[in-house]
Design an enzyme around this catalytic site. Sequence first.
Site, mmCIF file in Angstrom:
data_model
loop_
_atom_site.group_PDB
_atom_site.id
_atom_site.type_symbol
_atom_site.label_atom_id
_atom_site.label_comp_id
_atom_site.label_asym_id
_atom_site.label_seq_id
_atom_site.Cartn_x
_atom_site.Cartn_y
_atom_site.Cartn_z
ATOM 1 N N GLY A 1 5.929 11.899 3.209
ATOM 2 C CA GLY A 1 5.649 10.331 1.600
ATOM 3 C C GLY A 1 4.450 10.545 0.492
ATOM 4 N N ASP B 1 4.896 -1.351 1.275
ATOM 5 C CA ASP B 1 6.335 -1.842 1.623
ATOM 6 C C ASP B 1 6.075 -2.882 2.322
ATOM 7 O OD1 ASP B 1 8.864 -2.567 0.664
ATOM 8 O OD2 ASP B 1 9.996 -0.733 2.018
ATOM 9 N N PHE C 1 13.446 0.140 -5.271
ATOM 10 C CA PHE C 1 13.458 1.573 -4.182
ATOM 11 C C PHE C 1 13.126 2.679 -4.891
ATOM 12 C CE2 PHE C 1 14.780 5.407 -2.035
ATOM 13 C CZ PHE C 1 14.744 5.436 -1.021
ATOM 14 N N VAL C 2 12.150 3.528 -5.175
ATOM 15 C CA VAL C 2 11.340 4.938 -5.819
ATOM 16 C C VAL C 2 12.034 5.340 -5.355
ATOM 17 C CG1 VAL C 2 10.207 2.875 -7.023
ATOM 18 C CG2 VAL C 2 9.191 4.551 -5.195
ATOM 19 N N ASP D 1 10.371 10.089 -1.099
ATOM 20 C CA ASP D 1 12.674 10.795 -0.813
ATOM 21 C C ASP D 1 13.429 9.585 -1.001
ATOM 22 O OD1 ASP D 1 11.952 10.042 1.560
ATOM 23 O OD2 ASP D 1 13.691 10.934 2.043
HETATM 24 P P1 5GP Z 1 6.277 -0.620 4.774
HETATM 25 O O1 5GP Z 1 5.869 -0.056 6.479
HETATM 26 O O2 5GP Z 1 5.629 -0.873 3.978
HETATM 27 O O3 5GP Z 1 7.642 -1.006 4.966
HETATM 28 O O4 5GP Z 1 6.777 1.547 3.868
HETATM 29 C C1 5GP Z 1 6.505 2.014 4.425
HETATM 30 C C2 5GP Z 1 6.585 3.287 4.074
HETATM 31 O O5 5GP Z 1 8.133 3.206 3.883
HETATM 32 C C3 5GP Z 1 6.543 3.793 2.611
HETATM 33 O O6 5GP Z 1 5.299 5.299 3.927
HETATM 34 C C4 5GP Z 1 7.278 4.897 2.128
HETATM 35 O O7 5GP Z 1 7.706 5.386 3.153
HETATM 36 C C5 5GP Z 1 8.861 3.844 2.822
HETATM 37 N N1 5GP Z 1 9.281 3.272 1.322
HETATM 38 C C6 5GP Z 1 9.166 1.613 1.008
HETATM 39 N N2 5GP Z 1 9.505 1.630 0.068
HETATM 40 C C7 5GP Z 1 10.099 2.738 -0.796
HETATM 41 C C8 5GP Z 1 10.250 3.000 -1.725
HETATM 42 O O8 5GP Z 1 10.664 2.398 -2.462
HETATM 43 N N3 5GP Z 1 11.091 4.355 -1.488
HETATM 44 C C9 5GP Z 1 10.757 5.689 -0.903
HETATM 45 N N4 5GP Z 1 11.546 7.069 -1.041
HETATM 46 N N5 5GP Z 1 10.170 5.196 0.093
HETATM 47 C C10 5GP Z 1 9.964 3.292 0.478
HETATM 48 MG MG MG Z 2 6.346 6.888 3.741
#
Ligand code: 5GP
Ligand code: MG
Length: 181
Positions: free
Chosen positions: A50, A109, A158-159, A165
């Site tokens: 990402g 996130d 969600f982006v 991706d």
């Molecule tokens: P966390 O562990 O903070 O929940 O998530 C982090 C990871 O989730 C990020 O590195 C990313 O890869 C993925 N992620 C979180 N939100 C999004 C989103 O809106 N779109 C996408 N494509 N990936 C996300």
């Molecule tokens: Mg990631």
Amino acid sequence: MAFSPSGIMSDLDRILYSAEEIQTRVCEMAREIESNYAGRTLTVVALMDGALFFVADLLRKVNLPVHLVTLSASSYHGTMASSGEIRIQWPASVDFAGKDVLLLDDILDTGLTLAELQKRLSEQNPASLRTGVLLTKKKPRTVEIRADYSGFEIEDEFVVGYGMDYQGRFRNLPCIGILKP
Ligand code: 5GP
Ligand code: MG
């Protein structure tokens, strides 16, 4: 002006940040990092896939010596919501002891990914450990964590694009956007 996407943009409902807006903000982040680490060497730990485009653009604008380590971590296993389970492919022979480590990811996130990586890295006694993300979602985190460097604050949507991706697609969009329902 109406948004009339074509080609790889045609699955987008709307654009959150254009390629130009991203570059402007990434430049500002690079200046901030440069001033915080003046005279030091950065060990950047970049989370793939990402953060690929973010890290590539950011680091080329940071005028400091940099060692780059890439890691694969995934919490979204082909879905639009975090599974809560973090899989990390840890590099075999990297020593972070005494290093100024900057951990970079695309999005903050739930916070689970950064928190887990932060814990694993701090166990290796780096001289300093900071975190940076391009996007921070405005939402309560599962674990308490904030990034030291953050490009943009976004709503809890969600982006895709600029490295991010959906089911392996859309990483090569130059902008960041929201998919059509
Ligand atoms: P966390 O562990 O903070 O929940 O998530 C982090 C990871 O989730 C990020 O590195 C990313 O890869 C993925 N992620 C979180 N939100 C999004 C989103 O809106 N779109 C996408 N494509 N990936 C996300
Ligand atoms: Mg990631």
